[in-house]
Design a protein around this motif. Structure first.
Motif, PDB file in Angstrom:
ATOM      1  N   GLU A   1      61.728 -50.966 145.073  1.00 17.87           N
ATOM      2  CA  GLU A   1      61.883 -51.736 146.299  1.00 17.87           C
ATOM      3  C   GLU A   1      63.156 -51.370 147.051  1.00 17.87           C
ATOM      4  N   SER A   2      64.108 -50.790 146.324  1.00 22.37           N
ATOM      5  CA  SER A   2      65.373 -50.409 146.944  1.00 22.37           C
ATOM      6  C   SER A   2      65.415 -48.914 147.269  1.00 22.37           C
ATOM      7  N   ASN A   3      64.218 -48.323 147.452  1.00 23.07           N
ATOM      8  CA  ASN A   3      64.128 -46.912 147.891  1.00 23.07           C
ATOM      9  C   ASN A   3      64.695 -45.937 146.865  1.00 23.07           C
ATOM     10  N   TYR A   4      64.174 -46.008 145.646  1.00 27.06           N
ATOM     11  CA  TYR A   4      64.586 -45.083 144.595  1.00 27.06           C
ATOM     12  C   TYR A   4      64.255 -43.652 145.009  1.00 27.06           C
ATOM     13  N   PRO A   5      65.182 -42.693 144.771  1.00 25.92           N
ATOM     14  CA  PRO A   5      64.966 -41.313 145.229  1.00 25.92           C
ATOM     15  C   PRO A   5      63.667 -40.708 144.692  1.00 25.92           C
ATOM     16  N   GLU A   6      62.956 -40.045 145.567  1.00 24.52           N
ATOM     17  CA  GLU A   6      61.661 -39.474 145.212  1.00 24.52           C
ATOM     18  C   GLU A   6      61.788 -38.431 144.109  1.00 24.52           C
ATOM     19  N   HIS A   7      62.868 -37.632 144.138  1.00 25.92           N
ATOM     20  CA  HIS A   7      62.989 -36.552 143.153  1.00 25.92           C
ATOM     21  C   HIS A   7      63.261 -37.075 141.741  1.00 25.92           C
ATOM     22  N   LEU A   8      63.556 -38.381 141.591  1.00 24.01           N
ATOM     23  CA  LEU A   8      63.765 -38.979 140.272  1.00 24.01           C
ATOM     24  C   LEU A   8      62.621 -39.904 139.871  1.00 24.01           C
ATOM     25  N   ALA A   9      61.609 -39.983 140.734  1.00 29.15           N
ATOM     26  CA  ALA A   9      60.544 -40.965 140.541  1.00 29.15           C
ATOM     27  C   ALA A   9      59.773 -40.773 139.241  1.00 29.15           C
ATOM     28  N   SER A  10      59.626 -39.533 138.794  1.00 27.21           N
ATOM     29  CA  SER A  10      58.848 -39.278 137.580  1.00 27.21           C
ATOM     30  C   SER A  10      59.510 -39.897 136.346  1.00 27.21           C
ATOM     31  N   LYS A  11      60.844 -39.870 136.303  1.00 25.49           N
ATOM     32  CA  LYS A  11      61.573 -40.474 135.180  1.00 25.49           C
ATOM     33  C   LYS A  11      61.330 -41.980 135.122  1.00 25.49           C
ATOM     34  N   LEU A  12      61.333 -42.585 136.294  1.00 28.15           N
ATOM     35  CA  LEU A  12      61.124 -44.028 136.366  1.00 28.15           C
ATOM     36  C   LEU A  12      59.696 -44.391 135.956  1.00 28.15           C
ATOM     37  N   ALA A  13      58.733 -43.546 136.395  1.00 27.93           N
ATOM     38  CA  ALA A  13      57.328 -43.794 136.060  1.00 27.93           C
ATOM     39  C   ALA A  13      57.094 -43.670 134.553  1.00 27.93           C
ATOM     40  N   LYS A  14      57.753 -42.709 133.942  1.00 30.68           N
ATOM     41  CA  LYS A  14      57.618 -42.515 132.489  1.00 30.68           C
ATOM     42  C   LYS A  14      58.188 -43.720 131.734  1.00 30.68           C
ATOM     43  N   ARG A  15      59.342 -44.219 132.197  1.00 32.04           N
ATOM     44  CA  ARG A  15      59.956 -45.377 131.540  1.00 32.04           C
ATOM     45  C   ARG A  15      59.062 -46.606 131.698  1.00 32.04           C
ATOM     46  N   GLU A  16      58.466 -46.745 132.866  1.00 36.30           N
ATOM     47  CA  GLU A  16      57.553 -47.861 133.114  1.00 36.30           C
ATOM     48  C   GLU A  16      56.358 -47.788 132.170  1.00 36.30           C
ATOM     49  N   GLU A  17      55.810 -46.609 132.027  1.00 35.98           N
ATOM     50  CA  GLU A  17      54.652 -46.422 131.147  1.00 35.98           C
ATOM     51  C   GLU A  17      55.016 -46.745 129.702  1.00 35.98           C
ATOM     52  N   ASP A  18      56.169 -46.265 129.256  1.00 28.33           N
ATOM     53  CA  ASP A  18      56.610 -46.513 127.880  1.00 28.33           C
ATOM     54  C   ASP A  18      56.854 -48.006 127.635  1.00 28.33           C
ATOM     55  N   ALA A  19      57.423 -48.693 128.623  1.00 25.77           N
ATOM     56  CA  ALA A  19      57.699 -50.123 128.471  1.00 25.77           C
ATOM     57  C   ALA A  19      56.399 -50.913 128.375  1.00 25.77           C
ATOM     58  N   LYS A  20      55.418 -50.544 129.181  1.00 28.96           N
ATOM     59  CA  LYS A  20      54.128 -51.227 129.128  1.00 28.96           C
ATOM     60  C   LYS A  20      53.452 -51.020 127.782  1.00 28.96           C
ATOM     61  N   LYS A  21      53.539 -49.806 127.235  1.00 29.26           N
ATOM     62  CA  LYS A  21      52.962 -49.523 125.917  1.00 29.26           C
ATOM     63  C   LYS A  21      53.663 -50.346 124.832  1.00 29.26           C
ATOM     64  N   ALA A  22      55.001 -50.432 124.944  1.00 29.58           N
ATOM     65  CA  ALA A  22      55.769 -51.191 123.953  1.00 29.58           C
ATOM     66  C   ALA A  22      55.390 -52.670 124.001  1.00 29.58           C
ATOM     67  N   LEU A  23      55.193 -53.197 125.187  1.00 24.26           N
ATOM     68  CA  LEU A  23      54.774 -54.584 125.328  1.00 24.26           C
ATOM     69  C   LEU A  23      53.394 -54.799 124.727  1.00 24.26           C
ATOM     70  N   GLN A  24      52.490 -53.849 124.965  1.00 22.05           N
ATOM     71  CA  GLN A  24      51.137 -53.963 124.427  1.00 22.05           C
ATOM     72  C   GLN A  24      51.143 -53.896 122.905  1.00 22.05           C
ATOM     73  N   ASN A  25      51.967 -53.000 122.344  1.00 22.64           N
ATOM     74  CA  ASN A  25      52.072 -52.896 120.882  1.00 22.64           C
ATOM     75  C   ASN A  25      52.599 -54.195 120.285  1.00 22.64           C
ATOM     76  N   ALA A  26      53.601 -54.788 120.955  1.00 23.18           N
ATOM     77  CA  ALA A  26      54.165 -56.050 120.468  1.00 23.18           C
ATOM     78  C   ALA A  26      53.123 -57.151 120.520  1.00 23.18           C
ATOM     79  N   ALA A  27      52.312 -57.154 121.584  1.00 24.05           N
ATOM     80  CA  ALA A  27      51.259 -58.166 121.714  1.00 24.05           C
ATOM     81  C   ALA A  27      50.217 -57.993 120.618  1.00 24.05           C
ATOM     82  N   ASN A  28      49.864 -56.737 120.309  1.00 17.33           N
ATOM     83  CA  ASN A  28      48.877 -56.471 119.257  1.00 17.33           C
ATOM     84  C   ASN A  28      49.386 -56.926 117.893  1.00 17.33           C
ATOM     85  N   LYS A  29      50.687 -56.667 117.628  1.00 16.69           N
ATOM     86  CA  LYS A  29      51.269 -57.097 116.353  1.00 16.69           C
ATOM     87  C   LYS A  29      51.272 -58.611 116.242  1.00 16.69           C
TER      88      LYS A  29
END
Length: 588
Positions: free
Chosen positions: A118-146
């Motif tokens: 929302e604060s205009n994160y630089p486009e050239h770094l966007a992939s790093k942020l997307a990867k972290r988002e994906e990993d966090a969602k997976k971690a949350l799902q794993n915790a929910a499954n446990k």
């Protein structure tokens, strides 16, 4: 004091220089004189991209050595200095999301990812942020499954009985007054020439009784916590703080808290709060907070406020007889307005320094707040009112304000210690007189209220005595009397001063053959671990023992048992920092 509010030449130092001249000081002229204005380094608070970047760089250095908590504070301050929608802010949010991920705070990680975008994160770094988002969602799902697996295997996801006990709302030990629901009916407000106003009990009280639970009129977060806790609700929110868009000081846990703060006090404080913290200690800043909160009680109508206070019969204002169930914010402020100032007992220098501080604060408000400045220019009575309010609460503050505390984790020692994180104004608690051998103490509750807890038996007709920070176990009689006279303007004649009670290590022991022994060292070792189940187990035992030996005062066992009982109560009811959880994953 934080890095950005480094020690500078302050208002007290300037006053001391002027006082040495022994002149009849014209403070208005002094503050209009540019050299003095510059000497205090007064400047308008603005966002600063260079400062934001510098703070982020410092945070990055701390992050590399896994000092994540210190790094978070730097990122939060960087966010506070950054412009809305700027790359500096976006990157700071993203860096905060990284730390959240490392500390297994996945929901906060995702929240910071959203804020960065929302604060205009630089486009050239966007992939790093997307990867972290994906990993966090997976971690949350794993915790929910446990969690689901544990539930299937019969493990309960509900909180334990001890946790329920700890989180339950603390209540008064006796029926409350119908019109004063924060006070037990056994308490009465009396007045005498010797004690002034004081609170006494009309029944026998036992150690462990809760007799007052009060909501503060005004509160102020200490500056050292402004990058850790919400400025309004004071909740620990180090992972998700949001900045005020018009100053570099206030941060909030939510938009709702930001809006409530603006309505209640920040509307006037925003342009001057950085300078206030730079040149003053917390007491003048707390005085300002009481004034701005009072003005908001009158919906910012200073003319109405002036008219109201002109006809206020101060002698008739009584916090114990007012109907709090129907009281307006104006009525509640009346109980604050009439608090003792000790003006007649102050020496000339003390009075003059408060006049000097008043002049500085008024000038800041007049210059930085156009709404106030225009009103004061048009109406002399409003100008006089504002000056009078500031001066009044610069005098009521030091003798009536109370500290609120939290249990703060100390990672080096791996223990919790009580820390003062908020100053507050309580009109009813302010009626309690001081004793160097108190029989009650104050407990900060998780919702920001303050409870009065009896710590040794009080006979019917007896007075309730708080402690203003000078206890006979810790200070000699001479030290206590000197400090009390200096700050509170009275010569203490409490039982500890009259009888010259000794320091803790010189206290006699009780008759163990009559009362039995209590192993205070082993109990302290158990409570220092800060386990709620252990505190819940020990609390009733400590209460019984304290009531058995309560009349044996002062004795080493009585004072030790009081401290242990208080510690157990704090563990169960006082706000506790979450930091022990995330220090498991990082360096102090």
């Amino acid at each position: 004091m934080s890095d950005s509010l480094e020690e500078k030449f302050g208002a007290w130092e300037l006053f001391e220089q002027l006082w040495e001249k022994e002149a009849e000081l014209d403070y208005e002229s002094i503050l209009r004189d540019a050299p003095y204005h510059d000497r205090l380094k007064l400047s308008r608070d603005t966002k600063d991209s260079a400062k934001a970047q510098s703070l982020r760089t410092k945070g990055n250095q701390l992050l590399k050595v896994k000092r994540y908590v210190a790094a978070l504070k730097c990122y939060n301050e960087s966010i506070a200095f950054s412009e809305k929608g700027s790359e500096e802010r976006a990157i700071a949010y993203a860096n905060r999301s990284f730390i959240c991920y490392e500390l297994h705070r996945y929901e906060e990680c995702l929240q910071n990812v959203r804020l960065a975008r929302e604060s205009n994160y630089p486009e050239h770094l966007a992939s790093k942020l997307a990867k972290r988002e994906e990993d966090a969602k997976k971690a949350l799902q794993n915790a929910a499954n446990k969690g689901s697996e544990k539930s299937t295997n019969g493990a309960s996801s509900d909180t334990s009985d001890d946790s329920k006990l700890c989180d339950s709302e603390l209540k008064l030990s006796y029926d409350a007054y119908e019109t004063v629901p924060q006070v037990a009916q056994c308490l009465e407000l009396s007045e005498s020439e010797q004690f002034g106003r004081y609170v006494a009990t009309n029944r026998n009280l036992e150690a462990g009784d809760v007799v007052i639970i009060e909501q503060p009129f005004s509160r102020l977060l200490r500056d050292i916590y402004r990058h850790v806790r919400c400025d309004f609700c004071h909740r620990e929110s180090i992972f998700t703080l949001l900045p005020c868009e018009n100053c570099t000081v206030a941060m909030y846990c939510s938009g709702s808290c930001a809006s409530q703060a603006a309505r209640q006090y920040h509307r006037y404080e925003c342009p001057i709060i950085r300078d206030m913290w730079r040149i003053f200690t917390k007491l003048p800043v707390m005085s300002l907070r009481t004034v701005t909160t009072a003005i908001s009680a009158f919906e910012y109508d200073l003319q109405e406020m002036w008219e109201h206070l002109q006809v206020l019969e101060k002698a008739k204002v009584n916090a114990f007889t007012m109907d709090w169930t129907s009281a307006s914010a104006k009525d509640i402020y009346d109980t604050v307005h009439v608090l003792e100032t000790n003006e007649r007992t102050r020496d000339r220098k003390d009075r003059m320094v408060r006049v000097f501080y008043t002049t500085i604060i008024y000038r800041l408000l007049e210059e930085r707040c156009p709404e106030l400045g225009e009103l004061c220019a048009m109406k002399d009575n409003v100008r006089e009112l504002l000056n009078e309010l500031i001066l009044r609460h610069l005098q009521t503050g030091p003798v009536n304000m109370h500290s609120l505390h939290c249990m703060e984790y100390q990672p080096e020692q791996r223990v919790y210690e009580m820390e003062n994180h908020v100053s507050a104004c309580f009109p009813i608690l302010s009626m309690l007189n001081h004793s160097c051998a108190p029989n009650v103490t104050r407990i900060t509750l998780r919702d920001g209220r303050c409870a009065v807890l009896v710590t040794r038996p009080i006979a019917k007709g007896g007075q309730l005595y708080d402690n203003y920070g000078m206890h006979h176990c810790l200070m000699s009689r001479k030290e206590r009397k000197t400090e009390l006279l200096k700050q509170y303007r009275f010569i203490c004649e409490c039982e500890a001063c009259v009888n010259n009670y000794p320091l803790y290590f010189e206290l006699p022991a009780i008759d163990s053959s009559r009362y039995g022994m209590i192993d205070t060292q082993s109990l302290h070792a158990e409570l220092v671990l800060h386990q709620k189940d252990k505190a819940a187990e020990l609390l009733p035992k400590l209460r019984r023992y304290l009531n058995d030996i309560g009349d044996q005062y002062p004795r080493s066992e009585t004072c030790s048992c009081q401290e242990l009982f208080l510690r157990a109560f704090q563990i169960l009811h006082m706000p506790t920092s979450e930091s022990a959880e995330y220090y498991k994953y990082c360096n102090p």
